[in-house]
Design an enzyme around this catalytic site. Structure first.
Site, short mmCIF file in Angstrom:
data_model
loop_
_atom_site.label_atom_id
_atom_site.label_comp_id
_atom_site.label_asym_id
_atom_site.label_seq_id
_atom_site.Cartn_x
_atom_site.Cartn_y
_atom_site.Cartn_z
N GLU A 95 37.81 38.40 28.26
CA GLU A 95 37.96 37.78 26.93
C GLU A 95 36.59 37.54 26.29
O GLU A 95 36.45 37.63 25.07
CB GLU A 95 38.73 36.45 27.04
CG GLU A 95 40.22 36.60 27.33
CD GLU A 95 41.03 37.16 26.17
OE1 GLU A 95 40.79 36.78 25.00
OE2 GLU A 95 41.92 38.00 26.42
N CYS A 97 52.39 39.81 29.27
CA CYS A 97 51.55 38.88 30.01
C CYS A 97 52.33 38.46 31.26
O CYS A 97 53.42 37.89 31.15
CB CYS A 97 51.28 37.65 29.13
SG CYS A 97 50.35 36.35 29.96
N CYS A 117 48.38 41.85 36.06
CA CYS A 117 47.86 41.13 34.89
C CYS A 117 47.51 42.21 33.88
O CYS A 117 46.86 43.21 34.23
CB CYS A 117 46.63 40.32 35.27
SG CYS A 117 45.74 39.66 33.83
N ASP A 124 50.62 38.22 24.21
CA ASP A 124 49.76 37.95 25.38
C ASP A 124 48.91 36.73 25.07
O ASP A 124 48.74 36.35 23.90
CB ASP A 124 48.86 39.15 25.70
CG ASP A 124 48.01 38.91 26.97
OD1 ASP A 124 48.55 38.37 27.95
OD2 ASP A 124 46.82 39.25 26.96
N SER A 125 48.35 36.13 26.12
CA SER A 125 47.44 35.01 25.92
C SER A 125 46.20 35.47 25.16
O SER A 125 45.53 34.66 24.53
CB SER A 125 47.01 34.45 27.28
OG SER A 125 46.36 35.46 28.01
N HIS A 177 45.43 42.33 31.60
CA HIS A 177 44.01 42.54 31.33
C HIS A 177 43.40 43.57 32.29
O HIS A 177 42.40 44.20 31.97
CB HIS A 177 43.22 41.23 31.50
CG HIS A 177 43.35 40.27 30.35
ND1 HIS A 177 44.50 39.58 30.08
CD2 HIS A 177 42.45 39.88 29.41
CE1 HIS A 177 44.31 38.79 29.03
NE2 HIS A 177 43.07 38.97 28.59
#
Ligand code: DGL
Length: 269
Positions: free
Chosen positions: A162, A70, A194, A7-8, A196
């Site tokens: 984040e 992601c 997403c 993932d990012s 997240h």
């Protein structure tokens, strides 16, 4: 060789937790490209280049199978990487298809023509890059007809998560849900597109109302990976698993530890 999970940043940990619970005997090597997160505000070429580099690192570290946990990377880079060809014995898979199969009531790999499905009005919440790729709508159109999708680009949510600013993340989720409801007042289902967003899933559900079915990826991806590994047992082996980041390992470890409520230790990628 562990299975690679990419993932990012920290969002893929929601998928990692679900696959670990479902496949306790499998080792996973997690890669967070924290130095370049968020991906959702980047151009497709940039996302492709970053994703390709990360996946190649995981392959080089012995992972034969890499899951792009992601959506932004899956939307902007997966098809391009697969079409360019991957090295012999290596595979890269994304997270869209299990979600869309669940939404369209399909079994894995059911490639029959598109048909009518129960849900007709679907809200999609995703990053700006995922929304503008229209990858979700494209995959959906292969499987279902007559589904109206209203996409809401959720700027700022990934950045806030984040940064560990959950109060901001929650406020942004409420305002993105309000914006969506102005365009589609009564969605039957909502897709958290997403990885997240499962970290703020309760906020999405509360803002949408209990009557809206929220589709979130972690459990769906875990079930689909279990199925895949049963059919391709050679893609998994023994470790080493672990946690890699391109960012500051200490900072990323602290955030991950607080999200997952267990000690997580990242090392430099
Ligand atoms: N977790 C990624 C996704 O599923 C995030 C995005 C980002 O870095 O913007 O899209």
């Amino acid at each position: 060789m562990a299975v690679g999970i990419f993932d990012s940043g920290l969002g893929g940990l929601t998928v990692l937790e679900a696959v670990r619970a479902r496949l306790p005997e499998v080792d996973f090597l997690y890669y967070a490209d924290s130095a370049h997160a968020p991906y959702g505000v980047r151009e497709p070429d940039d996302i492709h280049a970053l994703t390709k580099a990360a996946v190649e690192t995981l392959w080089a570290r012995g992972c034969d199978l890499v899951i792009l946990a992601c959506n932004t990377a899956s939307a902007a880079a997966l098809r391009r990487m697969q079409e360019a060809g991957v090295p012999k014995g290596k595979r890269v898979l994304g997270v869209f298809v299990p979600l869309i199969e669940a939404l369209t009531e399909r079994q894995w790999g059911d490639n029959s023509p598109p048909r009518e499905v129960a849900v007709k009005h679907v809200a999609l919440f995703a990053t700006p890059a995922t929304v503008s790729s229209r990858a979700f709508q494209r995959e959906l159109a292969f499987r279902a007809i007559g589904v109206d999708v209203e996409a809401q680009s959720c700027g700022g949510v990934v950045d806030a998560i984040e940064e560990g600013d959950m109060i901001l993340a929650e406020a942004l989720v409420r305002s993105h849900v309000d914006a969506l409801k102005r365009k589609m007042p009564a969605p039957e289902a909502a897709v958290l597109g997403c990885t997240h967003y499962p970290l703020v899933q309760d906020v999405f559900q509360a803002a949408l109302g209990e009557g809206v079915q929220v589709f979130s990826q972690p459990a769906l991806v875990a079930a689909s990976l279990a199925d895949y590994l049963e059919r391709h047992p050679g893609m998994v082996g023994d470790g080493p698993g672990g946690y890699l980041t391109t960012g500051d390992p200490r900072r990323v470890s602290d955030r991950a530890t607080s999200f997952l409520r267990r000690e997580i230790s990242f090392v430099p990628a």
